[in-house]
Design a protein around this motif. Sequence first.
Motif, PDB file in Angstrom:
ATOM      1  N   SER A  26      18.546 -33.181   2.878  1.00 32.95           N
ATOM      2  CA  SER A  26      19.670 -32.472   3.481  1.00 32.95           C
ATOM      3  C   SER A  26      19.222 -31.213   4.215  1.00 32.95           C
ATOM      4  O   SER A  26      18.416 -30.430   3.697  1.00 32.95           O
ATOM      5  N   GLN A  49      28.608 -30.102  -0.676  1.00 30.72           N
ATOM      6  CA  GLN A  49      27.775 -31.297  -0.745  1.00 30.72           C
ATOM      7  C   GLN A  49      27.460 -31.672  -2.197  1.00 30.72           C
ATOM      8  O   GLN A  49      27.503 -32.850  -2.575  1.00 30.72           O
ATOM      9  N   LEU A  82      20.861 -36.091   0.115  1.00 30.45           N
ATOM     10  CA  LEU A  82      20.792 -34.695  -0.315  1.00 30.45           C
ATOM     11  C   LEU A  82      19.343 -34.221  -0.396  1.00 30.45           C
ATOM     12  O   LEU A  82      19.045 -33.064  -0.080  1.00 30.45           O
TER      13      LEU A  82
END
Length: 337
Positions: free
Chosen positions: A106, A139, A103
């Motif tokens: 990301s 996400q 992340l």
Amino acid sequence: MRQETGHVATLRQQAANALEWSLSCIELVQGCTDLIDELQRERGLGQLLLGSVGESYASALREQLQLSEEAEQALRRQLLRLEALPATTDPGQLKLQRLGLALLNSPGLADLVPLRRDLLLLRCARQQMFDAYCSLLAQLLELVEAAVQAIQEPALAQELATLRQLMWAKEYSGQERASGAGLYASACHDARVWQRIVQLIEAQHRCASAFISRARPGARKRLKDSLQLETQAELERLRQQLADSVDQAALDPGLGEQWFRSCSRRMNELREVERSLLQEMQQALAQQQARSLPGRPAATPGPNRLTPGKVETVLRTAKAWLASASPGSAVQDGTPA
């Protein structure tokens, strides 16, 4: 005796590590939900701006972007701290560290910078912007699910998994807020957007029902006591107006902001329930950690209330909420199990 003492010390250290992981997971979820809440509002304001094709909401959006960026930086710091946690071989904890690192790098987070620039310049389409934010928020909710799997205490993991249903209900409510706000602001009805709203309403009801059926009595009561019927009635009136409108019919663009406020009142109350339950989990873990490690001060949770004036409620009972379901098919992103 020395071997027994070493064994006891090992068990004690393992228990301390498990507690530290659990507490870090709850704190990480709190950081995720802080960013989720800001991005949800950012998405809704962006839809108002793009729908109206004007500067009416640009100032509010710029202020919101600052809040979102602050929440993002706070979450980034928490994700970096995952690497400092005790070494682990637990598959769930390893997955959480892997997803956290992913992340940080990301494309979803990185792509926000040019997307926000295009948004303020009115150079992106409503659907493009909507899809980008929904993908990033999914996400973040996936990271919450990973945190659930990383907690080794079954009761706590189950409680957080149940709360995740409420988080999804809030996300689907946020998608409804953004969709309806943009639709009204555009001043032109679109039957495809309305059908998506119908599906989102159903998804909210499914997630709320799952939360209510699995949550502890105290958590159910907290949700029930926080809900008001008056704002739901306002939202139902706005929904009905869209339901009665034919495709391409003219809409009152001034109702876009009213729709946004009505949905926000409901979302703020869900946020308050979500935040207070996470604070309870954090406090219980901190107290347990303090008992197991004499002389170490327990972490002090922050205030479990939103700032004065921000909390607004929408329903009086969960029954009133669930009764407002409309027929239709499943939402695009699906509902978590």
